[in-house]
Design a protein around this motif. Structure first.
Motif, PDB file in Angstrom:
ATOM      1  N   ALA A  91       0.829  -1.210   0.000  1.00  0.00           N
ATOM      2  CA  ALA A  91       0.000   0.000   0.000  1.00  0.00           C
ATOM      3  C   ALA A  91       0.863   1.258   0.000  1.00  0.00           C
ATOM      4  N   ALA A  92       1.929   1.234   0.800  1.00  0.00           N
ATOM      5  CA  ALA A  92       2.805   2.415   0.897  1.00  0.00           C
ATOM      6  C   ALA A  92       3.545   2.673  -0.407  1.00  0.00           C
ATOM      7  N   ALA A  93       3.849   1.606  -1.149  1.00  0.00           N
ATOM      8  CA  ALA A  93       4.610   1.748  -2.397  1.00  0.00           C
ATOM      9  C   ALA A  93       3.723   2.042  -3.593  1.00  0.00           C
ATOM     10  N   SER A  94       2.406   2.010  -3.401  1.00  0.00           N
ATOM     11  CA  SER A  94       1.491   2.084  -4.542  1.00  0.00           C
ATOM     12  C   SER A  94       1.520   3.424  -5.268  1.00  0.00           C
ATOM     13  N   LYS A  95       1.997   4.487  -4.614  1.00  0.00           N
ATOM     14  CA  LYS A  95       2.003   5.795  -5.276  1.00  0.00           C
ATOM     15  C   LYS A  95       3.295   6.056  -6.059  1.00  0.00           C
ATOM     16  N   TYR A  96       4.167   5.047  -6.133  1.00  0.00           N
ATOM     17  CA  TYR A  96       5.430   5.208  -6.854  1.00  0.00           C
ATOM     18  C   TYR A  96       5.489   4.278  -8.067  1.00  0.00           C
ATOM     19  N   THR A  97       6.343   4.611  -9.017  1.00  0.00           N
ATOM     20  CA  THR A  97       6.572   3.725 -10.150  1.00  0.00           C
ATOM     21  C   THR A  97       7.341   2.498  -9.683  1.00  0.00           C
ATOM     22  N   ARG A  98       7.226   1.416 -10.447  1.00  0.00           N
ATOM     23  CA  ARG A  98       7.966   0.203 -10.094  1.00  0.00           C
ATOM     24  C   ARG A  98       9.464   0.467 -10.119  1.00  0.00           C
ATOM     25  N   SER A  99       9.885   1.343 -11.014  1.00  0.00           N
ATOM     26  CA  SER A  99      11.309   1.664 -11.104  1.00  0.00           C
ATOM     27  C   SER A  99      11.797   2.334  -9.824  1.00  0.00           C
ATOM     28  N   LYS A 100      11.015   3.297  -9.319  1.00  0.00           N
ATOM     29  CA  LYS A 100      11.405   3.996  -8.084  1.00  0.00           C
ATOM     30  C   LYS A 100      11.368   3.047  -6.896  1.00  0.00           C
ATOM     31  N   VAL A 101      10.359   2.187  -6.848  1.00  0.00           N
ATOM     32  CA  VAL A 101      10.257   1.202  -5.770  1.00  0.00           C
ATOM     33  C   VAL A 101      11.473   0.285  -5.789  1.00  0.00           C
ATOM     34  N   ARG A 102      11.816  -0.188  -6.968  1.00  0.00           N
ATOM     35  CA  ARG A 102      12.941  -1.118  -7.107  1.00  0.00           C
ATOM     36  C   ARG A 102      14.239  -0.473  -6.612  1.00  0.00           C
ATOM     37  N   LYS A 103      14.458   0.787  -6.968  1.00  0.00           N
ATOM     38  CA  LYS A 103      15.688   1.479  -6.565  1.00  0.00           C
ATOM     39  C   LYS A 103      15.739   1.712  -5.059  1.00  0.00           C
ATOM     40  N   ALA A 104      14.572   1.829  -4.435  1.00  0.00           N
ATOM     41  CA  ALA A 104      14.521   2.134  -2.998  1.00  0.00           C
ATOM     42  C   ALA A 104      14.642   0.900  -2.118  1.00  0.00           C
ATOM     43  N   LEU A 105      14.461  -0.275  -2.684  1.00  0.00           N
ATOM     44  CA  LEU A 105      14.475  -1.490  -1.870  1.00  0.00           C
ATOM     45  C   LEU A 105      15.896  -1.862  -1.451  1.00  0.00           C
ATOM     46  N   PRO A 106      16.047  -2.430  -0.243  1.00  0.00           N
ATOM     47  CA  PRO A 106      17.382  -2.882   0.190  1.00  0.00           C
ATOM     48  C   PRO A 106      17.895  -3.977  -0.739  1.00  0.00           C
ATOM     49  N   LYS A 107      19.166  -3.890  -1.119  1.00  0.00           N
ATOM     50  CA  LYS A 107      19.716  -4.765  -2.156  1.00  0.00           C
ATOM     51  C   LYS A 107      19.566  -6.247  -1.835  1.00  0.00           C
ATOM     52  N   ASP A 108      19.797  -6.631  -0.587  1.00  0.00           N
ATOM     53  CA  ASP A 108      19.781  -8.049  -0.236  1.00  0.00           C
ATOM     54  C   ASP A 108      18.421  -8.703  -0.452  1.00  0.00           C
ATOM     55  N   PHE A 109      17.353  -7.917  -0.324  1.00  0.00           N
ATOM     56  CA  PHE A 109      16.015  -8.500  -0.443  1.00  0.00           C
ATOM     57  C   PHE A 109      15.187  -7.819  -1.530  1.00  0.00           C
ATOM     58  N   ALA A 110      15.827  -7.097  -2.429  1.00  0.00           N
ATOM     59  CA  ALA A 110      15.093  -6.339  -3.446  1.00  0.00           C
ATOM     60  C   ALA A 110      14.206  -7.249  -4.288  1.00  0.00           C
ATOM     61  N   TYR A 111      14.777  -8.364  -4.771  1.00  0.00           N
ATOM     62  CA  TYR A 111      14.006  -9.263  -5.638  1.00  0.00           C
ATOM     63  C   TYR A 111      12.830  -9.874  -4.886  1.00  0.00           C
ATOM     64  N   VAL A 112      13.086 -10.368  -3.685  1.00  0.00           N
ATOM     65  CA  VAL A 112      12.039 -11.025  -2.900  1.00  0.00           C
ATOM     66  C   VAL A 112      10.907 -10.056  -2.592  1.00  0.00           C
ATOM     67  N   ILE A 113      11.254  -8.849  -2.097  1.00  0.00           N
ATOM     68  CA  ILE A 113      10.216  -7.884  -1.725  1.00  0.00           C
ATOM     69  C   ILE A 113       9.433  -7.435  -2.955  1.00  0.00           C
ATOM     70  N   GLU A 114      10.130  -7.198  -4.053  1.00  0.00           N
ATOM     71  CA  GLU A 114       9.433  -6.767  -5.269  1.00  0.00           C
ATOM     72  C   GLU A 114       8.430  -7.823  -5.722  1.00  0.00           C
ATOM     73  N   GLU A 115       8.822  -9.092  -5.664  1.00  0.00           N
ATOM     74  CA  GLU A 115       7.903 -10.167  -6.029  1.00  0.00           C
ATOM     75  C   GLU A 115       6.689 -10.181  -5.095  1.00  0.00           C
ATOM     76  N   LEU A 116       6.936 -10.003  -3.807  1.00  0.00           N
ATOM     77  CA  LEU A 116       5.860 -10.108  -2.820  1.00  0.00           C
ATOM     78  C   LEU A 116       4.883  -8.938  -2.879  1.00  0.00           C
ATOM     79  N   ILE A 117       5.371  -7.736  -3.234  1.00  0.00           N
ATOM     80  CA  ILE A 117       4.475  -6.565  -3.192  1.00  0.00           C
ATOM     81  C   ILE A 117       3.896  -6.188  -4.557  1.00  0.00           C
ATOM     82  N   THR A 118       4.397  -6.794  -5.630  1.00  0.00           N
ATOM     83  CA  THR A 118       3.881  -6.426  -6.956  1.00  0.00           C
ATOM     84  C   THR A 118       3.066  -7.534  -7.607  1.00  0.00           C
TER      85      THR A 118
END
Length: 654
Positions: free
Chosen positions: A126-153
């Motif tokens: 919900a918190a990430a919904s107002k941003y583009t996927r590109s901005k969300v991806r850049k803001a995610l911590p590197k170690d879990f970027a892929y996992v979190i992106e999969e879970l929230i998108t």
């Protein structure tokens, strides 16, 4: 070069980034779609004054933005306790996990992880919904970027993906990475809930951890700072300006915070310690009592700190006197009081009237030349000057203040500044002389800021010294927009009992700032004429316990200094105002004092905040309504010109 040729040259440069019709069209579509997204949330804080625990907590909770997001997502599906516990987990994930493990969950931790990870995913999405996927991806911590992106998108409501999502979560738990994922999700939520942070002055002085606040700010994803007078004096100290160094030391001693300099910044105070103990050995220094925190200060240091407090105060008065004499254009002769003392009679002459001195022990003051430093005082200050200038951490922090800060900022149709716009008694912009030239309104801010930057960056010694002295001027002069009072009555508060001499009269700005014509005049001066524009400033504590309100002029001006500093809380009755500005409007939060991180983690307690809607917009704000939106529109226009150049053959695709 002709205008058309210049435009063509610019398009050639732009074509290197977008070399064909397809890439250009894709970028236009991307930027145009961004304009329709909701405006990101801005967070405004002021007058932190070294209160790092409360500051860090308010940053984590986004002045209630995290709680609001949890309420929006779960409503009545969770109890108030469950929502409170989830909020605490987001604020302090590592501490909360450690407490849960120690509280007897034992073998049931896996179940707890499943529940909490799923709840965090929902809030994060919900918190990430107002941003583009590109901005969300850049803001995610590197170690879990892929996992979190999969879970929230992804789409968990699709049966085909349900097993996939569950397997990700169970695998994370099975391999022992659940705590790290929870920390990563919590940090991502805090990152997405607030898009940009404004610090409206005064990070330094009074509280025990301004250096910790600066460390936090240097890691923050998006921030700007409007310098306060307490920031400026530390900036001056970092340049080696002696009056600023003495002031920083005196403030630190007064509030029992010399360890900020010694432990926080590694500045050696031994020369001052030795001098104070030798010079004031038999002096109880009763007028230099400390404003320390009960239970947070080692009383064994009190006698030493009082002596150091007095020693640096006398040095400060001397150095300031020298500076005032060197700069008659400052018109500060009323602050020359050492030469107005008659120590044999025990009196001082202030504004033509004699007052009894509360302390007559001035062993280093030469009646023939009262503003001259003794040999020992000069030696102390020479060593301290070197220590401040060579302090790597202080220089790093002050460099950050210069890069991210300024005396004011216009941002999304609002003007932010710390103190006041100097006005005269008639409510008009006050004419102020700086270095032989006259300025007022916005021009005063711009000219003064340029001088302050020279104090740090200038190569020419004369220009640099001029800027250094102006840093001290900005700290305490009646015409300084970040001070806003007719004098700084430091001498009187130490040595004169009559409290009438302690009064520091505020600039007329504070008489006029509740009037519509004054606010309109100031907004227009800074190029803001939108009906929804606001002035946001701090500096003067709002005495809520006396019924004073932070909202002035029907909500067009908002004062957000309400007492972060514990030293002010008995006067204000609260622990600070903060402000958020999201796509729906402005929300003002009045905070109760923060107890401790330990209490928050153990009980799920939060800062109790009463939130007031300052303004609700008629139409939800989008990125198109922001300063960034204006820049994106310009980019789109240029890209459309490039697209046309490709299509008409002016430029050839590569």
């Amino acid at each position: 070069m002709q205008q058309n040729e210049m435009e063509k040259q610019y398009l050639r440069i732009l074509s290197k980034q977008f070399p064909n019709v397809a890439s250009t069209a894709t970028e236009i579509i991307n930027l145009q779609s961004i304009l329709s997204l909701p405006k990101g949330t801005e967070h405004f804080l002021s007058d932190i004054h070294g209160e790092y625990e409360q500051f860090a907590h308010v940053l984590r909770n986004g002045s209630g933005a995290v709680k609001r997001k949890i309420d929006e997502e779960f409503g009545n599906m969770l109890s108030e306790k469950e929502k409170r516990d989830l909020a605490t987990l987001i604020y302090y994930p590592e501490e909360r996990i450690r407490m849960i493990k120690e509280s007897g969950w034992g073998n049931s931790m896996d179940d707890w992880y499943v529940v909490m990870i799923n709840r965090l995913i929902q809030v994060c999405k919900a918190a990430a919904s107002k941003y583009t996927r590109s901005k969300v991806r850049k803001a995610l911590p590197k170690d879990f970027a892929y996992v979190i992106e999969e879970l929230i998108t992804g789409r968990r409501d699709h049966s085909d993906q349900e097993a996939y999502f569950n397997e990700i979560i169970h695998t994370v738990i099975r391999i022992g990475k659940a705590p790290e994922l929870i920390v990563a999700l919590s940090n991502a939520i805090s990152r997405f809930v607030v898009d940009h942070l404004h610090i409206v002055g005064d990070i330094y002085d009074r509280g025990p951890g301004p250096h910790i606040c600066m460390d936090i700010l240097m890691k923050y994803h998006s921030v700007d700072i409007q310098w306060g007078n307490h920031d400026v004096v530390w900036m001056g100290a970092a340049t080696g300006q002696l009056a600023c160094i003495a002031t920083v030391l005196r403030f630190s001693a007064r509030y029992g915070n010399l360890d900020i300099l010694e432990d926080g910044y590694g500045i050696n105070l031994l020369p001052l310690f030795k001098f104070a103990m030798e010079t004031y050995k038999e002096d109880p220094c009763d007028q230099f009592a400390l404003h320390y925190r009960e239970g947070e200060y080692d009383l064994a240091n009190a006698e030493i700190d009082r002596k150091m407090h007095k020693a640096i105060a006398i040095i400060q008065f001397k150095i300031e006197g020298q500076l005032i004499k060197e700069h008659p254009e400052f018109n500060m002769d009323d602050r020359l009081l050492l030469d107005k003392m008659d120590l044999t009679r025990g009196v001082v002459l202030i504004d033509g009237k004699e007052y009894e001195l509360l302390d007559c022990n001035f062993p280093t003051v030469n009646p023939e030349d009262p503003y001259a430093l003794s040999k020992e005082e000069k030696d102390v200050m020479d060593k301290l000057r070197v220590a401040f200038m060579k302090c790597e951490k202080l220089q790093e922090h002050v460099g950050f203040l210069y890069r991210k800060g300024g005396l004011y900022k216009t941002y999304n149709n609002n003007i932010l500044f710390h103190g006041c716009v100097p006005l005269d008694d008639k409510g008009q912009f006050k004419d102020v002389e700086l270095c032989g030239k006259h300025y007022k309104g916005k021009a005063l801010y711009d000219a003064l800021e340029q001088l302050l930057r020279k104090g740090y960056y200038a190569i020419d010694p004369e220009e640099k010294q001029k800027g250094m002295d102006m840093l001290w001027y900005t700290w305490c002069h009646a015409n300084s927009p970040v001070f806003g009072k007719d004098k700084m009555a430091t001498f009187e508060r130490y040595f004169v009992a009559d409290k009438e001499t302690h009064v520091e009269k505020k600039n007329p700005y504070y008489t006029w700032y509740d009037k519509d014509e004054t606010v309109t005049m100031i907004l227009n001066e800074f190029g803001l004429n939108a009906p929804e524009s606001h002035i946001i400033n701090g500096h003067v504590p709002v005495e809520a316990k006396k019924g004073e309100l932070p909202i002035k002029c029907g909500g067009r001006l908002i004062v957000i200094d309400g007492g972060f500093s514990k030293a002010y809380q008995p006067k204000t009755g609260i622990a600070g105002y903060t402000l958020t500005y999201n796509s729906y409007g402005f929300l003002l939060a009045a905070h109760e004092p923060f107890e401790s991180v330990e209490k928050a983690v153990e009980t799920g307690s939060d800062i109790h905040s009463d939130t007031v809607l300052v303004q609700h917009v008629d139409r939800r704000k989008t990125v198109a309504d922001t300063d960034n939106g204006q820049a994106l529109k310009q980019n789109i226009m240029e890209l459309e010109e490039l697209l046309e150049a490709y299509r008409t053959g002016i430029l050839v695709e590569s």
